[in-house]
Design a protein around this motif. Structure first.
Motif, PDB file in Angstrom:
ATOM      1  N   ILE A 184      43.687 -61.826 -10.538  1.00 46.50           N
ATOM      2  CA  ILE A 184      42.321 -61.855 -11.076  1.00 46.50           C
ATOM      3  C   ILE A 184      41.921 -63.282 -11.423  1.00 46.50           C
ATOM      4  N   GLU A 185      42.814 -64.021 -12.074  1.00 48.29           N
ATOM      5  CA  GLU A 185      42.516 -65.414 -12.420  1.00 48.29           C
ATOM      6  C   GLU A 185      42.324 -66.266 -11.156  1.00 48.29           C
ATOM      7  N   SER A 186      43.101 -65.982 -10.141  1.00 48.32           N
ATOM      8  CA  SER A 186      42.966 -66.706  -8.878  1.00 48.32           C
ATOM      9  C   SER A 186      41.582 -66.453  -8.258  1.00 48.32           C
ATOM     10  N   LEU A 187      41.133 -65.203  -8.300  1.00 46.64           N
ATOM     11  CA  LEU A 187      39.802 -64.884  -7.772  1.00 46.64           C
ATOM     12  C   LEU A 187      38.712 -65.584  -8.587  1.00 46.64           C
ATOM     13  N   LYS A 188      38.885 -65.615  -9.899  1.00 44.25           N
ATOM     14  CA  LYS A 188      37.887 -66.284 -10.733  1.00 44.25           C
ATOM     15  C   LYS A 188      37.788 -67.772 -10.392  1.00 44.25           C
ATOM     16  N   LYS A 189      38.937 -68.431 -10.206  1.00 42.09           N
ATOM     17  CA  LYS A 189      38.927 -69.847  -9.826  1.00 42.09           C
ATOM     18  C   LYS A 189      38.306 -70.052  -8.446  1.00 42.09           C
ATOM     19  N   LYS A 190      38.624 -69.161  -7.542  1.00 39.29           N
ATOM     20  CA  LYS A 190      38.109 -69.237  -6.181  1.00 39.29           C
ATOM     21  C   LYS A 190      36.585 -69.085  -6.164  1.00 39.29           C
ATOM     22  N   THR A 191      36.054 -68.140  -6.924  1.00 41.13           N
ATOM     23  CA  THR A 191      34.611 -67.911  -6.933  1.00 41.13           C
ATOM     24  C   THR A 191      33.885 -69.030  -7.673  1.00 41.13           C
ATOM     25  N   LEU A 192      34.521 -69.648  -8.652  1.00 43.21           N
ATOM     26  CA  LEU A 192      33.874 -70.751  -9.353  1.00 43.21           C
ATOM     27  C   LEU A 192      33.722 -71.964  -8.447  1.00 43.21           C
ATOM     28  N   THR A 193      34.650 -72.140  -7.518  1.00 46.48           N
ATOM     29  CA  THR A 193      34.520 -73.269  -6.590  1.00 46.48           C
ATOM     30  C   THR A 193      33.437 -73.014  -5.555  1.00 46.48           C
ATOM     31  N   LEU A 194      33.091 -71.751  -5.331  1.00 51.42           N
ATOM     32  CA  LEU A 194      32.040 -71.420  -4.357  1.00 51.42           C
ATOM     33  C   LEU A 194      30.642 -71.653  -4.925  1.00 51.42           C
ATOM     34  N   VAL A 195      30.520 -71.538  -6.239  1.00 55.00           N
ATOM     35  CA  VAL A 195      29.209 -71.682  -6.879  1.00 55.00           C
ATOM     36  C   VAL A 195      28.891 -73.107  -7.011  1.00 55.00           C
ATOM     37  N   TYR A 227      35.122 -60.380  -1.471  1.00 49.72           N
ATOM     38  CA  TYR A 227      36.160 -60.897  -2.369  1.00 49.72           C
ATOM     39  C   TYR A 227      36.660 -59.814  -3.327  1.00 49.72           C
ATOM     40  N   ILE A 228      35.732 -59.019  -3.853  1.00 48.51           N
ATOM     41  CA  ILE A 228      36.130 -57.963  -4.791  1.00 48.51           C
ATOM     42  C   ILE A 228      36.967 -56.906  -4.087  1.00 48.51           C
ATOM     43  N   ASN A 229      36.590 -56.553  -2.866  1.00 47.26           N
ATOM     44  CA  ASN A 229      37.366 -55.571  -2.109  1.00 47.26           C
ATOM     45  C   ASN A 229      38.762 -56.103  -1.807  1.00 47.26           C
ATOM     46  N   GLU A 230      38.837 -57.383  -1.461  1.00 45.43           N
ATOM     47  CA  GLU A 230      40.133 -58.015  -1.202  1.00 45.43           C
ATOM     48  C   GLU A 230      41.005 -57.972  -2.455  1.00 45.43           C
ATOM     49  N   LEU A 231      40.418 -58.276  -3.608  1.00 50.54           N
ATOM     50  CA  LEU A 231      41.156 -58.214  -4.872  1.00 50.54           C
ATOM     51  C   LEU A 231      41.606 -56.790  -5.165  1.00 50.54           C
ATOM     52  N   ASN A 232      40.722 -55.841  -4.948  1.00 51.08           N
ATOM     53  CA  ASN A 232      41.054 -54.441  -5.198  1.00 51.08           C
ATOM     54  C   ASN A 232      42.277 -54.015  -4.393  1.00 51.08           C
ATOM     55  N   LEU A 233      42.332 -54.410  -3.133  1.00 53.70           N
ATOM     56  CA  LEU A 233      43.481 -54.058  -2.304  1.00 53.70           C
ATOM     57  C   LEU A 233      44.756 -54.747  -2.792  1.00 53.70           C
ATOM     58  N   LYS A 234      44.631 -55.973  -3.291  1.00 53.61           N
ATOM     59  CA  LYS A 234      45.807 -56.694  -3.792  1.00 53.61           C
ATOM     60  C   LYS A 234      46.339 -56.091  -5.092  1.00 53.61           C
ATOM     61  N   LEU A 235      45.455 -55.450  -5.873  1.00 53.88           N
ATOM     62  CA  LEU A 235      45.871 -54.888  -7.158  1.00 53.88           C
ATOM     63  C   LEU A 235      46.530 -53.521  -7.012  1.00 53.88           C
ATOM     64  N   GLN A 236      46.503 -52.961  -5.832  1.00 56.90           N
ATOM     65  CA  GLN A 236      47.096 -51.646  -5.611  1.00 56.90           C
ATOM     66  C   GLN A 236      48.538 -51.789  -5.146  1.00 56.90           C
ATOM     67  N   ASP A 241      31.659 -53.831   1.121  1.00 56.41           N
ATOM     68  CA  ASP A 241      31.520 -55.153   1.750  1.00 56.41           C
ATOM     69  C   ASP A 241      31.360 -55.020   3.258  1.00 56.41           C
ATOM     70  N   GLU A 242      32.014 -54.044   3.871  1.00 54.24           N
ATOM     71  CA  GLU A 242      31.868 -53.851   5.312  1.00 54.24           C
ATOM     72  C   GLU A 242      30.464 -53.363   5.654  1.00 54.24           C
ATOM     73  N   SER A 252      27.146 -59.838   0.160  1.00 48.85           N
ATOM     74  CA  SER A 252      28.175 -59.417   1.111  1.00 48.85           C
ATOM     75  C   SER A 252      29.478 -60.176   0.867  1.00 48.85           C
ATOM     76  N   ASP A 253      29.379 -61.476   0.626  1.00 45.65           N
ATOM     77  CA  ASP A 253      30.571 -62.282   0.350  1.00 45.65           C
ATOM     78  C   ASP A 253      31.248 -61.859  -0.954  1.00 45.65           C
ATOM     79  N   ILE A 254      30.440 -61.638  -1.984  1.00 44.76           N
ATOM     80  CA  ILE A 254      31.008 -61.237  -3.278  1.00 44.76           C
ATOM     81  C   ILE A 254      31.759 -59.918  -3.152  1.00 44.76           C
ATOM     82  N   PHE A 255      31.133 -58.935  -2.504  1.00 39.23           N
ATOM     83  CA  PHE A 255      31.801 -57.648  -2.329  1.00 39.23           C
ATOM     84  C   PHE A 255      33.062 -57.786  -1.484  1.00 39.23           C
TER      85      PHE A 255
END
Length: 99
Positions: free
Chosen positions: A88-99, A66-75, A20-21, A61-64
């Motif tokens: 993961i469910e929170s990210l799914k809800k967040k991305t659905l509101t963006l679409v 969010y995924i990178n942010e999730l990856n860091l939270k899962l560690q 993403d960077e 860039s935005d999608i990556f």
């Protein structure tokens, strides 16, 4: 040219950066990259002139990001399957509101 970055990193220098960077940096430097490619008479310069392609680059860039942010939270040592599921469910809800 007024950008905060002075150069675009080569692949070997990007290895330590997250995807993403690297995409964010390319998006931020898109005008400079376009001018460079035009100067070098590269066939790739037309991509940076295409508004749809640039919009897709920004979206990717935005999608990556969010995924990178999730990856860091899962560690971490205190992560459980239940916490991971919530994140993961929170990210799914967040991305659905963006679409």
């Amino acid at each position: 040219m007024g950008s905060d970055h002075q150069n675009l990193l080569f692949h070997s220098e990007v290895r330590w950066l997250s995807r993403d960077e690297a995409l964010k940096r390319l998006h931020e430097l898109r005008r400079e990259v376009e001018l460079f490619l035009i100067d070098k008479k590269s066939d790739l310069s037309h991509y940076f002139q295409d508004k749809k392609w640039v919009a897709r680059l920004a979206y990717l860039s935005d999608i990556f990001s969010y995924i990178n942010e999730l990856n860091l939270k899962l560690q971490g040592p205190d992560t459980t399957i239940f916490n991971a599921w919530k994140k993961i469910e929170s990210l799914k809800k967040k991305t659905l509101t963006l679409v």
